[in-house]
Design a protein around this motif. Structure first.
Motif, PDB file in Angstrom:
ATOM      1  N   ILE A  47      -9.256  97.221  93.895  1.00  0.00           N
ATOM      2  CA  ILE A  47      -8.275  98.303  93.800  1.00  0.00           C
ATOM      3  C   ILE A  47      -6.888  97.809  94.208  1.00  0.00           C
ATOM      4  O   ILE A  47      -5.895  98.027  93.496  1.00  0.00           O
ATOM      5  N   LEU A  48      -6.800  97.105  95.331  1.00  0.00           N
ATOM      6  CA  LEU A  48      -5.499  96.670  95.844  1.00  0.00           C
ATOM      7  C   LEU A  48      -4.845  95.633  94.944  1.00  0.00           C
ATOM      8  O   LEU A  48      -3.621  95.662  94.727  1.00  0.00           O
ATOM      9  N   GLU A  49      -5.635  94.721  94.402  1.00  0.00           N
ATOM     10  CA  GLU A  49      -5.066  93.703  93.510  1.00  0.00           C
ATOM     11  C   GLU A  49      -4.569  94.337  92.211  1.00  0.00           C
ATOM     12  O   GLU A  49      -3.514  93.964  91.688  1.00  0.00           O
ATOM     13  N   ARG A  50      -5.339  95.288  91.696  1.00  0.00           N
ATOM     14  CA  ARG A  50      -4.909  95.973  90.466  1.00  0.00           C
ATOM     15  C   ARG A  50      -3.602  96.732  90.716  1.00  0.00           C
ATOM     16  O   ARG A  50      -2.683  96.691  89.901  1.00  0.00           O
ATOM     17  N   LEU A  51      -3.512  97.394  91.871  1.00  0.00           N
ATOM     18  CA  LEU A  51      -2.311  98.152  92.201  1.00  0.00           C
ATOM     19  C   LEU A  51      -1.100  97.223  92.289  1.00  0.00           C
ATOM     20  O   LEU A  51      -0.039  97.521  91.715  1.00  0.00           O
ATOM     21  N   GLN A  52      -1.265  96.098  92.985  1.00  0.00           N
ATOM     22  CA  GLN A  52      -0.138  95.175  93.140  1.00  0.00           C
ATOM     23  C   GLN A  52       0.290  94.576  91.802  1.00  0.00           C
ATOM     24  O   GLN A  52       1.490  94.430  91.525  1.00  0.00           O
ATOM     25  N   LYS A  53      -0.687  94.266  90.985  1.00  0.00           N
ATOM     26  CA  LYS A  53      -0.392  93.707  89.649  1.00  0.00           C
ATOM     27  C   LYS A  53       0.451  94.691  88.837  1.00  0.00           C
ATOM     28  O   LYS A  53       1.435  94.323  88.200  1.00  0.00           O
ATOM     29  N   GLU A  54       0.055  95.978  88.876  1.00  0.00           N
ATOM     30  CA  GLU A  54       0.794  96.995  88.122  1.00  0.00           C
ATOM     31  C   GLU A  54       2.194  97.181  88.682  1.00  0.00           C
ATOM     32  O   GLU A  54       3.174  97.237  87.928  1.00  0.00           O
ATOM     33  N   LEU A  55       2.305  97.287  90.010  1.00  0.00           N
ATOM     34  CA  LEU A  55       3.616  97.516  90.618  1.00  0.00           C
ATOM     35  C   LEU A  55       4.579  96.375  90.281  1.00  0.00           C
ATOM     36  O   LEU A  55       5.751  96.626  89.950  1.00  0.00           O
TER      37      LEU A  55
END
Length: 1002
Positions: free
Chosen positions: A275-283
């Motif tokens: 979840i956190l890696e996906r969020l950072q990638k999107e941001l």
């Protein structure tokens, strides 16, 4: 040299597109061209975009007219001048002001006054930026005019409206259509000069050879004009750049909102690295692409909706984003669904993700108003309504004076071309020329633009009935120049959810806080909800109630949310057209088939869908992994498939590369083109997976309400326009779910339906002849002064005509009195004469005479036919009014026992789908209700469909074979017959009375 050129966006006047105008310029060696449509800027941006392809320097202006009367032409020196022109035109269009003959003092605009107008107005003084336009036709009068003295002010103004005689003929027809008159009545004053054509540049110069100073003035003017809009792939978005006025603050707010959303959205899940890696990638990517403000504006919109208690659903490709999920723009968890990130956004994509935000049809207006008040530079997005085949024929038929009967024959193509007369042939001939031209400007279904620069920098705006400024260009042009819309849409499904909650609040107040309608995780795991999906008991539920969807759910054995997500996309025409819907079902029911039939690469790309393309992002996956296209090229392919992409040449290049790459990888040509055909069949139809998931969320909300609050939900469905079926069948469904149905009652009913525990009272809206104001008066008076006590009391309080009162009495709306409706009708007629209407308010209660009325009675059969007449359906079973009783009681419950055998069954028609086979022959799918109230399905293959026809509503008797396809039972009809109802007893009694009367006389 051409300062006054028109396209067909000079609505119902011009005859050629902006691209055809540029082509004409190229053919005539014209390298500077000014587009000046009449009170319109629709073609402006695309004219600038396409001009370099034809070696033309584009210049923009506006031909300002009152009707066809030309006042002056404004030509923009630069982009600021174009904005000035758009401001001026928009002000006049919004306020419907007449344009004055004298132009205002523009700063960056040249004004050209036509020679004839200058003579007529006796104008003597001209500002520095003002000129006098001289056409070739004017040259014969120029030597004899004082205007020749204004040597520095004279420029060439040779208008361009036509290419040839055919264009001029089309123009005359358009003018007649615009004036709604016969062509023979069209006056020359309403037409353009037939000589408004483009000559080769040398011919134009030759015509003005005696006045070289005019050519020099014109050339100087053209050289001083420069218009630029960035259409390159590297262009920056033109939307509002920042939300808080500072990019750094915007980025900080976006991160803060995501952090706040994590524990709330993932309260049932551990927040791990995925979840956190996906969020950072999107941001990181959202910041890099400059889309932060776009996300924050959408967040602002939905946050306001939540504060107002408005229901909404966020869908579109943006539903693939975890940022959108955390900001509550969508309710779709991309981690749970493994949504393909690159479909949402990628480095090669210049446009931001697509967010379609659906609101209840009751709330959208309030949301639109909020957006216009909240943000600067807001406008609705325009669209063009074009002349379509039937519309053109109908308009031209009127222009040529054809009678309606002949126009109808031409519209319906019920003619032999060899038997048509000259006028009819002209209608068809010129219909082809005008077909596809813009007819008038309208509004995009939900597109709103929020721009950094004022919208008039790009376009003038008009003011449709909605009352909001609306651009004169469409969404394709908007995207071309970097303007990306916010889709604020409406749908009735959300209103059904919203109203159900309101009805629960008064009908079962103890239940209102028993659940959170946004707790989708709970609904997904509820066995009662999933059982409705599994059994396809979905009538009234969003997106899953149609016969085709019900059939698919059974075939796919869907019993969970993820299965419904897939079904929501598989039902789309793209998958069905390619034949892959059936293949998907086969592979779903037999997983070995996928390994045997699917190409290994396809199976590895799309294992969850058995190697079958189901979602839009599958196009990107296949293009990228199967054909080795870059993600940018794959997105070009995806956009081309959706129909939103304009450059067919670029699309063709990508297709050629798709095939070429596959051949280089050693794939067999047959396989390559099978895969390509599957990709191509998606054109405009396939859903993004996140979009399907958004639909499935709303479906689950409605399924939950139907599972636990079925009567409240069915009332809300009825009150919001129903759905796939007619109101009669939702009323039937409510009855099957335990409701007692009552016809309208003056003491219980409202305009809409209402429910008291399990008693459902139909609304006055079903009484087709009852005036809305009468119904409103009845409910307002009742709410103010209490229930009506009798017919007399009603008449003392309500102003009503005898015709309107008769409707209420006949539908038994006064049944609370215990008096037979025939007696009440007598009383009403004796109280109100036919041509009078009781007027209120009254100072004193009227004194009513007492009349002796004979004892009268009515029957249930008579009531059924009265309901049929007044409401269009009966509240009793339609089987109760059959002329001949059914010979058996077989129904849906017996199909299993008759599997593979023939069955004799009766059904009341719910809906028919007429379709055609790949050979073009007609066949039917029909859904019916049996004698027990249960729904069953039939199919009439072409030989049977050619022999038997459905003749409207009613009961049909079928004889056919019960078959099963993937567990879904239906009847292949062999023969059928519509059953007769009994004669209307109301008129039968009358006939008997007349016969008896005649007999007594004898």
């Amino acid at each position: 040299m051409y300062l006054n050129c028109h396209t067909y966006y000079s609505l119902r006047f011009g005859t050629l597109s902006e691209v055809e105008l540029l082509k004409l310029a190229q053919e005539n060696h014209v390298n500077h061209l000014v587009l000046t449509d009449i009170n319109n800027t629709s073609a402006g941006l695309n004219f600038v975009r396409k001009a370099p392809e034809f070696g033309v320097k584009p210049i923009l202006g506006i031909d300002f007219r009152n009707g066809v009367d030309q006042c002056f032409v404004g030509i923009a020196k630069n982009n600021n001048g174009y904005q000035e022109l758009n401001n001026f035109l928009s002000d006049h269009l919004h306020l419907e002001k007449e344009i004055k003959s004298q132009a205002p003092a523009f700063k960056d605009v040249y004004i050209i006054y036509p020679f004839q107008k200058v003579l007529l107005n006796g104008q003597k003084n001209f500002l520095e930026h003002e000129y006098i336009g001289i056409s070739i036709r004017d040259l014969r009068r120029l030597p004899f005019s004082e205007i020749l003295e204004y040597r520095d002010k004279l420029v060439v103004q040779q208008p361009v409206t036509f290419r040839n005689k055919r264009d001029f003929n089309a123009h005359r027809l358009l003018r007649a259509i615009d004036n709604n008159i016969l062509l023979s009545k069209l006056t020359p004053a309403e037409e353009a000069d037939p000589e408004e054509k483009m000559l080769p540049l040398n011919d134009l110069k030759s015509a003005f050879s005696e006045y070289s100073f005019i050519l020099e003035n014109t050339e100087r003017l053209l050289q001083s004009c420069n218009i630029f809009f960035d259409f390159s792939e590297e262009r920056k978005p033109q939307n509002l750049v920042t939300y808080l006025g500072d990019t750094t603050k915007d980025e900080a707010l976006l991160e803060e909102l995501c952090q706040e959303g994590l524990p709330e959205r993932y309260k049932h899940t551990s927040i791990g690295s995925v979840i956190l890696e996906r969020l950072q990638k999107e941001l990181d990517l959202i910041k890099k692409m400059g889309f932060v403000s776009y996300f924050l504006i959408n967040w602002d919109i939905v946050s306001h909706a939540r504060k107002q208690g408005f229901f909404y659903v966020g869908r579109g490709s943006g539903a693939n984003s975890i940022v959108a999920y955390l900001l509550h723009i969508t309710d779709v968890d991309p981690i749970e669904l493994d949504l393909y990130f690159e479909r949402f956004i990628n480095l090669y994509r210049v446009n931001p993700p697509d967010f379609d935000i659906d609101f209840s049809w009751k709330d959208r207006e309030a949301m639109t108003q909020y957006i216009f008040e909240r943000f600067p530079n807001v406008s609705l997005l325009g669209t063009y309504v074009t002349f379509q085949e039937k519309g053109v024929i109908r308009e031209l038929g009127k222009v040529f004076g054809l009678p309606k009967e002949e126009i109808d024959i031409l519209c319906d193509r019920k003619y032999n071309i060899s038997q048509l007369d000259k006028v009819a042939l002209l209608v068809l001939k010129y219909g082809q020329l005008i077909k596809g031209m813009p007819n008038y400007l309208s509004i995009h279904a939900g597109g709103i633009l929020i721009t950094e620069k004022p919208i008039h920098y790009f376009s003038a705006t008009h003011l449709p009935p909605k009352g909001y400024p609306t651009t004169q260009f469409d969404m394709v042009i908007a995207e071309d120049v970097g303007l990306f819309k916010f889709d604020i849409l409406s749908q009735r499904g959300l209103a059904k959810i919203e109203e159900t909650l309101e009805i629960i609040s008064y009908n079962q107040p103890e239940e209102r806080d028993a659940f959170d309608i946004h707790d989708i995780a709970r609904f997904k795991n509820d066995p009662n909800v999933n059982n409705l999906v599994k059994s396809a008991q979905c009538m009234g539920c969003f997106y899953v109630e149609s016969p085709a969807m019900r059939m698919l759910l059974k075939k796919l054995e869907v019993d969970n949310y993820l299965g419904l997500v897939a079904a929501s996309s598989i039902i789309r025409p793209g998958v069905a057209k390619s034949g892959m819907m059936r293949e998907y079902i086969l592979r779903h029911r037999d997983p070995k088939r996928a390994k045997e039939r699917a190409h290994p690469v396809m199976l590895s790309i799309m294992p969850e869908t058995y190697g079958v393309m189901v979602y839009q992002e599958d196009v990107i996956k296949v293009a990228h992994y199967f054909a080795d296209l870059t993600l940018g090229e794959a997105d070009v392919l995806r956009r081309g498939m959706s129909g939103k992409f304009r450059s067919r040449e670029e699309f063709q290049k990508v297709k050629d590369k798709f095939v070429d790459n596959c051949q280089k990888k050693g794939y067999d040509d047959k396989l390559i083109f099978v895969i390509w055909d599957q990709v191509a069949s998606f054109a405009g139809y396939a859903f993004a997976k996140g979009h399907s998931a958004s639909y499935a969320v709303e479906s689950y909300q409605t399924l939950f309400l139907k599972a636990y609050y079925p009567l409240e939900y069915m009332v809300a469905v009825l009150n919001n326009g129903g759905g796939f079926y007619s109101a009669e069948f939702y009323i039937h469904e409510a009855r099957m779910l335990g409701a007692k149905i009552h016809s309208p009652c003056i003491n219980k009913s409202f305009m809409l339906n209402c429910i008291y525990k399990k008693e459902l009272y139909l609304g006055f809206m079903y009484l087709r002849e009852l005036e809305g104001q009468v119904a409103a008066n009845i409910t307002t008076e009742r709410n103010t002064n209490g229930p009506y006590l009798s017919l007399t009391n009603f008449l003392d309080r309500i102003s009503i005509s005898i015709e309107q009162l008769s409707i209420l009495i006949r539908i038994d709306a006064f049944r609370f009195t215990g008096i037979n409706k025939h007696e009440l009708l007598w009383q009403a007629h004796l109280s109100i004469s036919k041509n009078t209407k009781l007027e209120h308010p009254k100072l004193f209660t009227a004194k009513h005479q007492h009349f002796e009325i004979p004892k009268l009675y009515s029957t249930d059969l008579e009531m059924a036919f009265t309901q049929l007449e007044l409401m269009g359906f009966t509240l009793c079973s339609p089987f109760d009014i059959l002329a001949n009783p059914t010979t058996n009681v077989l129904g849906k419950r017996d199909l299993e026992a008759y599997l593979g055998k023939n069955i004799d069954i009766y059904g009341y028609l719910v809906t028919v789908k007429n379709t055609r086979t790949h050979k073009g022959t007609r066949m039917n799918f029909a859904t019916l209700v049996d004698q027990h109230g249960e729904v069953f399905d039939t199919v009439l293959f072409p030989p049977v469909a050619a022999k038997y026809f459905f003749r409207g509503k009613g009961i049909y008797r079928f004889y056919g074979k019960v078959v099963s396809e993937f567990g879904f039972l239906s009847i292949e009809v062999i023969k059928m017959q519509k059953q007769d109802y009994i004669s209307d007893p109301r008129y039968a009694d009358m006939k008997t009375s007349v016969l008896k009367l005649n007999s007594d006389k004898k």
